[in-house]
Design an enzyme around this catalytic site. Sequence first.
Site: not given
Length: 265
Positions: A86, A153, A155-157, A140
């Site tokens: 998480n 953010y 792209a990371s998710k 997300s």
Amino acid sequence: MSGRFAGRSVVVTGAGSGIGRATALLFAREGARVVALDRSESVEETAAQHPAVLPLRGDAADEADVAALVATAVERHGCLDVVVANAGVSGGTRGLFELGAEDWAALLRVNLIGPFLAIKHGAKAMLEIGRPGAIVCTASVAGLRAGAGGPAYSASKAGVISLVQTAAQQLAGSGIRVNAVCPGLVETGMTRALYEAARAKGREDRIGQLNPLRRGGEPEEIAAAIAFLASDAASYVNGQALAVDGGLSSSHPFARPWGVGETTV
């Protein structure tokens, strides 16, 4: 001991607050023995709320710390049944031209490498023990399509969602399921500034106005979805990204602030 997760061993990263804390406590209330990891001392506050939660200070993006987290659960409980990856950071709302490579690297380290490490070490322990398990990563709605977060953010998710799909395939035949939950706007430490700014301006009623439920979510609502994905009730759910966003991702409407060559008023 009773509950959906009676006697099961669970690890949760990013458990010092928000969704992670709500998740660790939900598993504990439903019978699990939980090892909760966070780099903040607030993880001690999480553990203080239920005797079945063991706090552990560490970095969810550091391989040695993640390996130690998994080892602690196995040593104390004799098994590992559920991994919840998480931990995450937002990186703010800066645009493409306001971010440097170092900004992306720092964010990807926590948001994408962290879940990879949780899957790697968690799945390895499950395989060695020889019993099926469940891994849930927090992605997300920002990873589904544009309009719900900054570029790094988002792209990371999106990477987390792809990682979950790939891991589910890599672990075919093992009985280990890997899924992601995709929260919409939820009041956590990550979004606290947004909520506080809205309240200060008397605009709290506008929070979450773009989703059909017209409200933001609560950490406990995301925790409930994570618990479902980890439970026997989701025994045929694998390699999926479950949006828990009040319906936002059904259309993802958003007001475009500005484009290239344009300025804000």
